[in-house]
Design an enzyme around this catalytic site. Structure first.
Site, PDB file in Angstrom:
ATOM      1  CB  SER A 249      17.950  80.348   6.884  1.00 11.99           C
ATOM      2  OG  SER A 249      17.771  81.301   5.881  1.00 11.99           O
ATOM      3  CE  LYS A 250      10.390  76.511   4.427  1.00 11.11           C
ATOM      4  NZ  LYS A 250      11.172  75.387   3.941  1.00 11.11           N
ATOM      5  NE  ARG A 251      14.631  85.970   6.420  1.00 10.30           N
ATOM      6  CZ  ARG A 251      15.738  86.664   6.675  1.00 10.30           C
ATOM      7  NH1 ARG A 251      16.106  87.617   5.864  1.00 10.30           N
ATOM      8  NH2 ARG A 251      16.454  86.415   7.749  1.00 10.30           N
TER       9      ARG A 251
END
Ligand code: GLU
Length: 476
Positions: A249-251
């Site tokens: 997940s990018k975040r």
């Protein structure tokens, strides 16, 4: 193993400066570097910056800084694709002349209509070759007129077999790709074309890159064949997955390497963490020094399945490396995390590190912890009182400790002697009643290292001063 032992291994790392340097980039760079160092070959760096809009100098700087921080030094001169446009143009001209590539003037609307028509017939969309029959004259005319055009590669209809070192035999039917766009103009090559040219021109004989590029490989191979080149061998590294085994997940975790640096991770820990993302040494050891990695690395031991990103492991490794590193060396990495005033008191800082380095997960944590050693924070006098004890007993105990501290001369045995006497005193008067107020008096906070450890770091004068302050608070 080097695919052709007669030729020294040459690998390349080819990041695009279109975003912050990611963990995936770092893992690819490390595996290439380890392969080159293990084989006694060369690790080359190529910046893929032909996309003018998306490529930024600040991202290129991030790539170079990150590689340097990790210690992945590259060999030979760095190559920037933006400086090689003439070379690609030459190869494009050759393909155009030999009719292995052609200009295409189709508008986005026309292409979309074609796509929709194919989809509605249940066909996989691909370019149907509408501009292929255009005559040289027509093309010249339209180019002169300034019609917007791209250059397409005439895709041969064949089977391409890749013997990928990691994935084994992989087959592709190139006919399914259609005639792909390889350039948006003579001076505007696209990734597959520029990479295919450069891998050959740079003499790369082994390509090691992420699995997300697997479908590009047959395209690059047929381009290389059309140019009359032989192609390198390939190894596609497994995707990096989140702990849930889904895409990172990018975040949360897929943050840049620079972010990990800012969070106070040591490069040694990051390298050790990265090398385990898809590779493992014999006997499944977890802690490996860089020389051990170089000695033991082989593409044959790279796994096919996705590599799970385990943040706890990174933290564990970081804690380990922080603890292992000689304090003087740790101090170098600590610089961005402490103030210059703190840094100027090197001896005190070293004493603090000795106490704290076994307790912290990252250096950023240290920047918060370190403060109270330098300056006692304000605290409420009620905090000095342990449990149900009253102020009177607390005061008496603090005075008792103060007498002990004052009676022992400072010097090398100061800490040990104070410790023995204070502990004996605490056994008599109650550990919590003695040690708790001492901890608060010395740190101004409830959670900290043990009071005697703090006392050892602060030394006699500062300890006396802080206990006196506590006594004053309670006495008022
Ligand atoms: N510029 C590509 C990327 O950053 C490189 C892929 C390759 O190694 O060929 O993903």
């Amino acid at each position: 193993m080097n695919p052709d032992p007669k030729k020294p291994a040459r690998v390349r790392f080819a990041p695009s400066p279109t975003g912050p340097f990611s963990i995936g980039n770092a893992r690819t760079a490390l595996f290439n570097w380890l392969f080159a160092r293990h084989e006694g070959g060369k690790f080359l760096l190529r910046i893929e910056d032909t996309d003018k809009e998306r490529s930024k100098k600040k991202f290129e700087k991030d790539i170079l800084d990150s590689l340097k921080w990790l210690g992945l030094e590259w060999d030979e001169k760095l190559i920037r694709q933006s400086e090689r446009l003439d070379i690609y143009e030459g190869h494009l001209q050759k393909l155009l002349k030999e009719k292995r590539a052609y200009y295409c003037f189709c508008t986005p609307e026309e292409l979309e209509a074609e796509r929709q028509a194919q989809l509605s017939q249940g066909l996989a969309p691909k370019y149907g070759g509408r501009c292929l029959p255009l005559t040289e004259k027509e093309v010249a005319l339209r180019l002169r007129r300034g019609d917007s055009a791209v250059i397409r590669f005439k895709m041969p209809d064949k089977r391409v077999v890749i013997n990928d070192i990691v994935r084994g035999r992989v087959e592709f039917d190139t006919g399914l790709f259609g005639d792909i766009i390889i350039a948006k103009g003579l001076k505007k090559p696209l990734y597959n074309f520029a990479a295919a040219v450069d891998d050959v021109e740079m003499g790369a004989n082994q390509v090691i890159r992420g699995e997300d590029h697997l479908s590009n490989t047959p395209k690059q191979i047929v381009i290389q064949e059309a140019l009359g080149f032989s192609h390198p061998t390939f190894a596609h590294l497994p995707l990096i997955l989140g702990p849930d085994r889904r895409k990172l997940s990018k975040r949360k975790l897929d943050i840049s390497l620079g972010d990990y640096k800012k969070m106070g991770y040591l490069p040694q820990a990051v390298l050790n963490f990265l090398v385990l993302l898809g590779w493992h040494p014999e006997q499944d050891r977890e802690v490996l020094s860089v020389p051990e990695m170089i000695k033991e690395f082989s593409l044959e031991r790279v796994q096919k399945g996705g590599a799970a990103f385990n943040k706890e492991k990174l933290d564990w490794l970081n804690t380990y490396y922080i603890r292992q590193l000689p304090t003087e060396e740790l101090l170098v990495y600590l610089k961005p995390f402490v103030t210059s005033a703190q840094l100027s008191k090197k001896k005190l800082l070293i004493r603090i590190l000795e106490v704290e380095k076994g307790r912290i997960k990252n250096l950023k944590e240290f920047s918060g912890i370190v403060k109270f050693f330098f300056k006692l924070p304000a605290y409420k006098k009620e905090m000095l009182i342990w449990g149900k004890t009253d102020a009177k007993i607390t005061l008496a105990n603090l005075r008792g400790v103060l007498e002990i501290v004052k009676s022992i001369p400072s010097g090398s045995s100061f800490k040990k002697r104070v410790e023995n006497r204070v502990m004996a005193f605490a056994e008599r008067e109650g550990r919590g009643d003695v040690l708790w107020p001492l901890r608060v008096a010395l740190s101004g906070q409830a959670a900290s290292p043990g009071p005697l450890e703090i006392l050892g770091v602060l030394g006699k004068i500062e300890t006396v001063k802080r206990i006196n302050e506590a006594i004053k608070k309670l006495d008022s």
